[in-house]
Enzyme design. Structure first.
Site, short mmCIF file in Angstrom:
data_model
loop_
_atom_site.label_atom_id
_atom_site.label_comp_id
_atom_site.label_asym_id
_atom_site.label_seq_id
_atom_site.Cartn_x
_atom_site.Cartn_y
_atom_site.Cartn_z
N GLU A 5 7.92 -12.16 -18.43
CA GLU A 5 6.48 -11.37 -18.26
C GLU A 5 5.78 -10.90 -19.17
O GLU A 5 4.84 -11.09 -19.50
CB GLU A 5 6.46 -10.50 -16.88
CG GLU A 5 5.45 -10.00 -16.47
CD GLU A 5 5.06 -8.70 -16.70
OE1 GLU A 5 3.95 -8.16 -16.46
OE2 GLU A 5 5.99 -7.99 -17.15
N GLY A 60 4.41 -4.25 -13.73
CA GLY A 60 3.19 -3.35 -13.23
C GLY A 60 3.75 -1.98 -13.87
O GLY A 60 3.13 -0.85 -13.70
N GLU A 61 4.60 -2.06 -15.08
CA GLU A 61 5.01 -0.56 -15.71
C GLU A 61 3.77 0.18 -16.22
O GLU A 61 3.85 1.57 -16.21
CB GLU A 61 6.12 -1.02 -16.58
CG GLU A 61 6.72 0.51 -17.05
CD GLU A 61 7.97 0.45 -17.84
OE1 GLU A 61 8.19 1.51 -18.50
OE2 GLU A 61 8.71 -0.62 -17.59
N SER A 92 -9.42 5.09 -15.80
CA SER A 92 -9.76 4.41 -14.79
C SER A 92 -9.34 4.58 -13.31
O SER A 92 -9.87 4.65 -12.28
CB SER A 92 -9.49 2.95 -14.93
OG SER A 92 -9.79 2.11 -14.15
N ARG A 149 9.95 -4.33 -23.51
CA ARG A 149 8.95 -3.42 -24.09
C ARG A 149 9.17 -2.12 -24.54
O ARG A 149 9.65 -1.45 -23.59
CB ARG A 149 7.43 -3.70 -23.57
CG ARG A 149 6.63 -3.00 -24.58
CD ARG A 149 5.15 -3.41 -23.99
NE ARG A 149 5.05 -3.41 -22.45
CZ ARG A 149 4.02 -3.82 -21.88
NH1 ARG A 149 2.86 -4.23 -22.47
NH2 ARG A 149 3.98 -3.84 -20.43
N ARG A 168 0.66 0.29 -15.12
CA ARG A 168 0.07 0.91 -14.12
C ARG A 168 0.58 1.88 -13.29
O ARG A 168 0.22 3.11 -13.08
CB ARG A 168 -0.39 -0.06 -12.78
CG ARG A 168 -1.54 -1.08 -13.20
CD ARG A 168 -1.45 -2.21 -12.33
NE ARG A 168 -0.61 -3.14 -12.85
CZ ARG A 168 -0.14 -4.22 -12.19
NH1 ARG A 168 -0.06 -4.39 -11.02
NH2 ARG A 168 0.35 -5.19 -12.79
N GLN A 187 13.45 -3.95 -19.05
CA GLN A 187 12.26 -3.92 -19.75
C GLN A 187 12.26 -4.34 -21.32
O GLN A 187 12.96 -3.19 -22.05
CB GLN A 187 11.46 -2.83 -19.39
CG GLN A 187 10.15 -2.36 -20.32
CD GLN A 187 8.86 -3.39 -20.00
OE1 GLN A 187 8.87 -4.42 -20.88
NE2 GLN A 187 8.12 -3.25 -19.09
#
Length: 293
Positions: free
Chosen positions: A119, A85-86, A60, A46, A88, A44
Site C-alpha cells: 500500500e 489510513g494512518e 480539513s 513509512r 487520517r 508500517q
C-alpha cells in the site's frame, strides 16, 4: 525526495488490492471506532509523515470530518490495528476527534504485513531507505527471495538489489539519506568506497560541499587508489584489461565490490565478492541461484 519509480507495479499487486478493496460479498459495514482503541500498523514501512500535508488534512477533518473510512483489523492483543489510513488516523487525533469511521477486515499476520508494504509502495511517497526496509521486511518476514520480491512487485531484480544495498550503510549515513540530505544516487555511489571507515566522513563532505554523483565518483576513484600506477600496469598488460573489465561487469551484476586476482602465466586466480550484511550475503546467493534450506 519521494520515490517516483513505482509506476510499474505488477498485475499481481493490482489483483491483490482489488481483492483487498472489494470483497466478494461486497457488503462492508462502516463503524465508528474510538481513536483510543486503535494503534498504527506495526509493519508500517513509512517512518516520517509530511507535516505540512498532515496539517492540511487536520484542518480539513476539523471542518468536515473524515469522508473515507480507515481500514483496520482486530488486534490479537487489544483493540484494532490500522491496515490502511494512518494519515487520517493521525490527523484525526491532531484534530482532537474522539472517533473515526472504520471498516474492520479479517486478515492474518502475513497478509497484513504484505498489504502494509505494498500500500505504501503504491503511494510512491517512501524515502529510499524506507523502500529498502520495505523490501527487506517482505524477504525476512515472508521468507521470500529477492527474485520473488521482484516478481511480486513487477520490478527488476537489480532494482530491488540496489535498494537493499542501502541497508549496509552506517547508521549516520542512513540518517542523512532519511533526512534527504543525501540522494539515492549519492548513497549508492558511497557504497563503492573500499575503506568503509571513511564512509561517514565522506558522506558529510558530500553534503557540506554539495558534491554531484559524478564528482563523488571521481573522488572515490582517487580514494580507492586507482591511479596512474595501475593505469600503466593495465596499459602494459593486456590480460589486466580483461580482468578489470570483468571486475566491472561483476560489480554491476552483484551490486557490490568484486576483486579478481589472476595469474596470466598459469591462468589461475580467485574472485573475491564483498558483502556488507547477512541480507546482502543472501542477496548474492539469490543472484547466483543458490538456495540453502
Amino acid at each position: 525526495m519521494a520515490n517516483k519509480n513505482n509506476k510499474g507495479l505488477g498485475r499481481g499487486i493490482e489483483a491483490l488490492f482489488q481483492e483487498f478493496e472489494q470483497p466478494e460479498d461486497n457488503e462492508e459495514v462502516v463503524t465508528e471506532l474510538d481513536l483510543s482503541q486503535i494503534r498504527p500498523n506495526p509493519y508500517q514501512p513509512r517512518k516520517s509523515f509530511d507535516e505540512a500535508a498532515l496539517a492540511e488534512l487536520t484542518a480539513s477533518i476539523k471542518k468536515s470530518g473524515v469522508f473515507q473510512p480507515i481500514i483496520v483489523r482486530k488486534s490479537t492483543v487489544k483493540g484494532y490495528e490500522i491496515i490502511a489510513g494512518e494519515r487520517r488516523f493521525r490527523a484525526s487525533k491532531l484534530a482532537a476527534k474522539k472517533k473515526i469511521p472504520a471498516i474492520v477486515r479479517q486478515l492474518d499476520e502475513p497478509s497484513m504485513m504484505e498489504i502494509a508494504v505494498l500500500e505504501n509502495l503504491q503511494r510512491e511517497d517512501l524515502t529510499p531507505l524506507e523502500e529498502a526496509e520495505a523490501y527487506n521486511t517482505l524477504m525476512d518476514k515472508l521468507n521470500l527471495t529477492q527474485t520473488q520480491v521482484s516478481e511480486r512487485l513487477g520490478k527488476s531484480r537489480p532494482y530491488i538489489a540496489n535498494y537493499l544495498r542501502l541497508l549496509g550503510l552506517p547508521h549516520e549515513v542512513k540518517q542523512m539519506l532519511q533526512a534527504q540530505k543525501l540522494s539515492m544516487g549519492q548513497a549508492r555511489t558511497l557504497l563503492a568506497l573500499k575503506d568503509k571507515h571513511q564512509l561517514v566522513s565522506l558522506a558529510k563532505k558530500t553534503v557540506a560541499e554539495k558534491l554531484t554523483v559524478r564528482q563523488l565518483e571521481q573522488l572515490i576513484t582517487r580514494m580507492n587508489g586507482i591511479g596512474s600506477k595501475q593505469k600503466k600496469e593495465i596499459k602494459q598488460n593486456p590480460a589486466a584489461i580483461y580482468y578489470r573489465r570483468s571486475e566491472s561487469a561483476l560489480r554491476e551484476k552483484f551490486g557490490t565490490k568484486v576483486a579478481i586476482k589472476g595469474n596470466s602465466r598459469n591462468g589461475k586466480g580467485k574472485i573475491e565478492i564483498d558483502y556488507l550484511t547477512t541480507t546482502d550475503f543472501n542477496r548474492i546467493l539469490d543472484i547466483l541461484g543458490i538456495s540453502i534450506d
